[in-house]
Design a protein around this motif. Structure first.
Motif, PDB file in Angstrom:
ATOM      1  N   THR A 301      54.202  90.533  40.791  1.00 43.56           N
ATOM      2  CA  THR A 301      54.523  89.149  41.165  1.00 43.56           C
ATOM      3  C   THR A 301      53.556  88.552  42.182  1.00 43.56           C
ATOM      4  OG1 THR A 301      56.861  89.530  40.653  1.00 43.56           O
ATOM      5  CG2 THR A 301      56.327  87.639  42.065  1.00 43.56           C
ATOM      6  N   PRO A 302      53.206  89.229  43.282  1.00 44.16           N
ATOM      7  CA  PRO A 302      52.275  88.607  44.237  1.00 44.16           C
ATOM      8  C   PRO A 302      50.824  88.605  43.766  1.00 44.16           C
ATOM      9  CG  PRO A 302      52.892  90.803  44.987  1.00 44.16           C
ATOM     10  CD  PRO A 302      53.731  90.505  43.786  1.00 44.16           C
ATOM     11  N   HIS A 303      50.498  89.429  42.773  1.00 45.36           N
ATOM     12  CA  HIS A 303      49.115  89.538  42.314  1.00 45.36           C
ATOM     13  C   HIS A 303      48.687  88.303  41.524  1.00 45.36           C
ATOM     14  CE1 HIS A 303      45.831  92.624  41.485  1.00 45.36           C
ATOM     15  NE2 HIS A 303      45.431  91.555  40.830  1.00 45.36           N
ATOM     16  N   VAL A 304      49.596  87.756  40.710  1.00 44.12           N
ATOM     17  CA  VAL A 304      49.241  86.675  39.785  1.00 44.12           C
ATOM     18  C   VAL A 304      48.820  85.389  40.503  1.00 44.12           C
ATOM     19  CG1 VAL A 304      50.111  85.194  37.941  1.00 44.12           C
ATOM     20  CG2 VAL A 304      50.623  87.635  37.913  1.00 44.12           C
ATOM     21  N   PRO A 305      49.550  84.902  41.521  1.00 41.24           N
ATOM     22  CA  PRO A 305      49.132  83.654  42.174  1.00 41.24           C
ATOM     23  C   PRO A 305      47.773  83.730  42.875  1.00 41.24           C
ATOM     24  CG  PRO A 305      51.431  84.133  42.651  1.00 41.24           C
ATOM     25  CD  PRO A 305      50.858  85.356  42.018  1.00 41.24           C
ATOM     26  N   ARG A 306      47.253  84.943  43.092  1.00 43.13           N
ATOM     27  CA  ARG A 306      45.942  85.077  43.733  1.00 43.13           C
ATOM     28  C   ARG A 306      44.815  84.573  42.845  1.00 43.13           C
ATOM     29  NH1 ARG A 306      47.091  91.294  45.435  1.00 43.13           N
ATOM     30  NH2 ARG A 306      48.836  90.904  46.842  1.00 43.13           N
TER      31      ARG A 306
END
Length: 342
Positions: A301-306
């Motif tokens: 989940t936190p990887h994608v918005p990067r």
């Protein structure tokens, strides 16, 4: 065939025919320098075998670049299954593909792409462990859409000075799983939506649910808008279509949007900011890659918005060097790939 492999930089090209099921499949492996080649499986009709080969080769290269820019321990590959006019058993056909993939001993890991579903991956999984995006793994499309949305915000900031999308006219070409999920997020952000799709039902749904304005597919590229989001098949940006564009930026989900890098230069000369497709659309790959790598939602989940941060880096280099972001992204991806050689 060898000329195509040398042109695209493929490591390997595998082909298989199974007369019993009607399977005619191509697996293109571009790179395994960072890890096993991971990429989608397409099930489409092609005008000829040469078109299918080239599609597989270009997609495989794009997957290598996508994985490298996303910081994933994978290379890039693609499977293309030529869709026959008639097939007795779709399940048996994809089971045959599973046996072909298993015979590559982990060199290539497959996933869903245009024309395939989690159910097809389930059939493949009966004969190999080298598959992801099965029914138990979930659909990667929502993660792709989340990444595209983050990328559009980064593109808006770079080109228009603000990541606030409220009031912006955004044209979404293609309302498949990714395109529609993206349109929903853009609607929630207050964007004015222009949409096109060959499926009249999807268009009607977008009008009813999202207040979108339908535009004929052949007219969308020439319709004035702030950002164009191509979310269908690739190859839509060529010299002729770019000359018709009336947008400030392009940021969408489609793979291989550019016919050539010369077209990227044409966009740059026209002042149209281009978000490199394999950078902005890597959300789905991140999901299936990390999931296959035993990652859970807390990791994915936190990887994608990067993705937005990576695009901002590309845009910064492009502005400093006064070059197309497409050329900058290629250079950065190739550095990540080829600097790992021993």
């Amino acid at each position: 065939m060898f000329a195509l492999m040398e042109e695209i930089g493929l490591e390997a090209l595998h082909m298989a025919v199974d007369p019993v099921t009607g399977l005619k499949a191509i697996i293109a492996v571009h790179s395994t320098r960072l890890g096993p080649a991971l990429g989608g499986c397409r099930y489409l009709s092609y005008p000829d075998q040469a078109s299918a080969l080239r599609d597989a080769a270009l997609l495989a290269r794009g997957m290598s670049y996508k994985a490298a820019m996303a910081g994933l321990p994978f290379g890039g590959g693609t499977a293309v299954v030529l869709r026959p006019g008639h097939v007795e058993s779709r399940a048996a056909l994809f089971e045959a593909l599973g046996r072909m993939i298993d015979g590559l001993n982990g060199q290539y890991i497959t996933a869903t792409d245009s024309g395939t579903s989690s159910a097809d991956m389930d059939c493949i999984a009966q004969h190999t462990l080298h598959v992801t995006s099965t029914s138990s793994g979930g659909d990667p499309s929502p993660h792709t859409a989340v990444g595209i949305f983050a990328g559009i915000r980064a593109t808006a900031f770079a080109r228009l000075g603000s990541e606030n999308l409220e009031g912006l006219r955004i044209a979404v070409q293609g309302l498949g799983k990714v395109g529609y999920a993206l349109a929903e997020q853009l609607h929630e952000a207050g964007a004015e939506l222009l949409v096109s799709d060959l499926d009249e039902r999807r268009l009607h749904q977008a009008v009813e649910e999202l207040g979108a304005h339908p535009v004929a597919s052949e007219a969308l590229l020439a319709t004035p808008c702030d950002i164009l989001a191509p979310c269908g098949l690739g190859g839509i940006l060529n010299r002729r279509s770019v000359a018709q564009l009336r947008c400030a930026a392009i940021a969408g989900a489609a793979n291989n949007q550019l016919v050539s890098l010369e077209v990227a230069d044409q966009l740059e000369n026209r002042g149209i900011l281009y978000a490199p497709d394999y950078v902005i659309n890597s959300g789905g790959l991140i999901q299936v890659a990390l999931q296959h790598h035993n990652g859970n939602a807390a990791v994915i989940t936190p990887h994608v918005p990067r993705i937005g941060l990576r695009l901002t880096e590309v845009f910064g280099h492009a502005q400093a060097e006064k070059r197309s972001p497409a050329r900058i992204a290629d250079r950065l991806a190739e550095r990540l790939l080829y600097d790992t050689r021993t």
